[in-house]
Design a protein around this motif. Structure first.
Motif, PDB file in Angstrom:
ATOM      1  N   VAL A  10       0.878  -1.176   0.000  1.00 22.94           N
ATOM      2  CA  VAL A  10       0.000   0.000   0.000  1.00 22.94           C
ATOM      3  C   VAL A  10       0.913   1.224   0.000  1.00 22.94           C
ATOM      4  CG1 VAL A  10      -1.860  -1.173   1.265  1.00 22.94           C
ATOM      5  CG2 VAL A  10      -0.159   0.150   2.538  1.00 22.94           C
ATOM      6  N   HIS A  11       0.331   2.399  -0.107  1.00 24.58           N
ATOM      7  CA  HIS A  11       1.110   3.626   0.016  1.00 24.58           C
ATOM      8  C   HIS A  11       0.777   4.300   1.340  1.00 24.58           C
ATOM      9  CE1 HIS A  11       1.257   4.175  -4.643  1.00 24.58           C
ATOM     10  NE2 HIS A  11       1.878   3.086  -4.241  1.00 24.58           N
ATOM     11  N   ILE A  12       1.812   4.778   2.001  1.00 24.08           N
ATOM     12  CA  ILE A  12       1.640   5.651   3.157  1.00 24.08           C
ATOM     13  C   ILE A  12       2.344   6.949   2.790  1.00 24.08           C
ATOM     14  CG2 ILE A  12       2.065   6.066   5.604  1.00 24.08           C
ATOM     15  CD1 ILE A  12       2.127   3.045   6.037  1.00 24.08           C
ATOM     16  N   ALA A  13       1.567   8.022   2.745  1.00 21.91           N
ATOM     17  CA  ALA A  13       2.092   9.336   2.358  1.00 21.91           C
ATOM     18  C   ALA A  13       2.855   9.246   1.034  1.00 21.91           C
ATOM     19  CB  ALA A  13       2.963   9.919   3.463  1.00 21.91           C
ATOM     20  N   GLY A  14       2.342   8.438   0.110  1.00 26.59           N
ATOM     21  CA  GLY A  14       2.931   8.332  -1.218  1.00 26.59           C
ATOM     22  C   GLY A  14       4.070   7.339  -1.361  1.00 26.59           C
ATOM     23  N   THR A  15       4.474   6.703  -0.287  1.00 26.80           N
ATOM     24  CA  THR A  15       5.574   5.739  -0.316  1.00 26.80           C
ATOM     25  C   THR A  15       5.019   4.328  -0.260  1.00 26.80           C
ATOM     26  OG1 THR A  15       7.040   7.309   0.799  1.00 26.80           O
ATOM     27  CG2 THR A  15       7.676   4.984   0.875  1.00 26.80           C
ATOM     28  N   ALA A  16       5.485   3.462  -1.159  1.00 24.13           N
ATOM     29  CA  ALA A  16       5.048   2.065  -1.163  1.00 24.13           C
ATOM     30  C   ALA A  16       5.654   1.347   0.040  1.00 24.13           C
ATOM     31  CB  ALA A  16       5.470   1.377  -2.454  1.00 24.13           C
ATOM     32  N   VAL A  17       4.788   0.693   0.833  1.00 28.69           N
ATOM     33  CA  VAL A  17       5.230  -0.051   2.014  1.00 28.69           C
ATOM     34  C   VAL A  17       4.512  -1.398   2.061  1.00 28.69           C
ATOM     35  CG1 VAL A  17       5.732   2.020   3.380  1.00 28.69           C
ATOM     36  CG2 VAL A  17       3.499   0.955   3.546  1.00 28.69           C
ATOM     37  N   ARG A  18       5.110  -2.330   2.765  1.00 29.80           N
ATOM     38  CA  ARG A  18       4.527  -3.644   2.976  1.00 29.80           C
ATOM     39  C   ARG A  18       3.683  -3.584   4.248  1.00 29.80           C
ATOM     40  NH1 ARG A  18       7.907  -7.072  -0.453  1.00 29.80           N
ATOM     41  NH2 ARG A  18       8.309  -5.654  -2.172  1.00 29.80           N
ATOM     42  N   SER A  19       2.380  -3.667   4.080  1.00 25.65           N
ATOM     43  CA  SER A  19       1.466  -3.468   5.208  1.00 25.65           C
ATOM     44  C   SER A  19       1.437  -4.631   6.185  1.00 25.65           C
ATOM     45  CB  SER A  19       0.057  -3.170   4.701  1.00 25.65           C
ATOM     46  OG  SER A  19      -0.489  -4.260   3.999  1.00 25.65           O
ATOM     47  N   CYS A  20       1.941  -5.790   5.789  1.00 25.79           N
ATOM     48  CA  CYS A  20       1.905  -6.946   6.697  1.00 25.79           C
ATOM     49  C   CYS A  20       2.854  -6.795   7.873  1.00 25.79           C
ATOM     50  CB  CYS A  20       2.184  -8.246   5.947  1.00 25.79           C
ATOM     51  SG  CYS A  20       3.891  -8.447   5.378  1.00 25.79           S
ATOM     52  N   VAL A  21       3.867  -5.942   7.739  1.00 29.04           N
ATOM     53  CA  VAL A  21       4.837  -5.746   8.826  1.00 29.04           C
ATOM     54  C   VAL A  21       4.835  -4.310   9.342  1.00 29.04           C
ATOM     55  CG1 VAL A  21       6.333  -7.641   8.111  1.00 29.04           C
ATOM     56  CG2 VAL A  21       6.749  -5.326   7.220  1.00 29.04           C
ATOM     57  N   THR A  22       3.874  -3.513   8.909  1.00 25.67           N
ATOM     58  CA  THR A  22       3.785  -2.128   9.355  1.00 25.67           C
ATOM     59  C   THR A  22       2.745  -2.035  10.467  1.00 25.67           C
ATOM     60  OG1 THR A  22       4.332  -1.360   7.130  1.00 25.67           O
ATOM     61  CG2 THR A  22       3.319   0.236   8.627  1.00 25.67           C
TER      62      THR A  22
END
Length: 151
Positions: free
Chosen positions: A47-59
């Motif tokens: 997903v994006h957080i503040a425009g940055t692609a991140v892996r939501s399973c470990v966030t």
């Protein structure tokens, strides 16, 4: 906890260490973001957080630092995002399971680098695809980059 998800304020009553993926899927019913590995290796949960692609399973949801955009918020049925349009035109998906994460990673890449080289695409698109659509993914990213340059 208050979050902005796809432009809408959401309030969730969860522990701050709960992975964002489970908040999206189980608490908010946004099932476009997929669970793959749970260790940030496959990218199905991107997903994006503040425009940055991140892996939501470990966030952890408690560490979310800005607005979250999921595949559901990237475009709309009436107006697909450019990368979604190109994905369809290039017939990228086979089974489709990893594609929401692939699309989110590609959109993140193009947001940072509107004209990536093959090497930059390969480095940024670290999501796994069991169907092996990597050549079509690269072609679609280049097609989207070209379309961005023509805008």
């Amino acid at each position: 906890m208050n979050l902005t998800i796809n432009g809408t304020q959401q309030q969730v009553d969860v522990e701050p260490d709960m992975p964002l993926l489970w908040v999206l899927r189980d608490e908010l019913g946004l099932t476009g973001t997929k669970f793959g590995c749970g260790i940030a290796q496959c990218g199905a949960c991107t997903v994006h957080i503040a425009g940055t692609a991140v892996r939501s399973c470990v966030t952890p949801v408690g560490s979310v630092w800005g607005p979250v955009t999921t595949i559901e918020g990237l475009g709309s049925p009436q107006q697909l995002h450019l990368i979604q349009q190109v994905w369809i035109e290039q017939q990228v998906a086979q089974c489709g399971y990893c594609q929401p994460g692939q699309i989110m990673a590609a959109a993140g890449l193009l947001g940072q680098n509107p004209a990536p080289s093959d090497a930059e695409i390969d480095a940024a698109m670290s999501n796994l695809c069991r169907c092996g659509t990597y050549p079509r993914i690269r072609t679609a990213v280049h097609a989207a980059a070209k379309a961005l340059q023509e805008l």
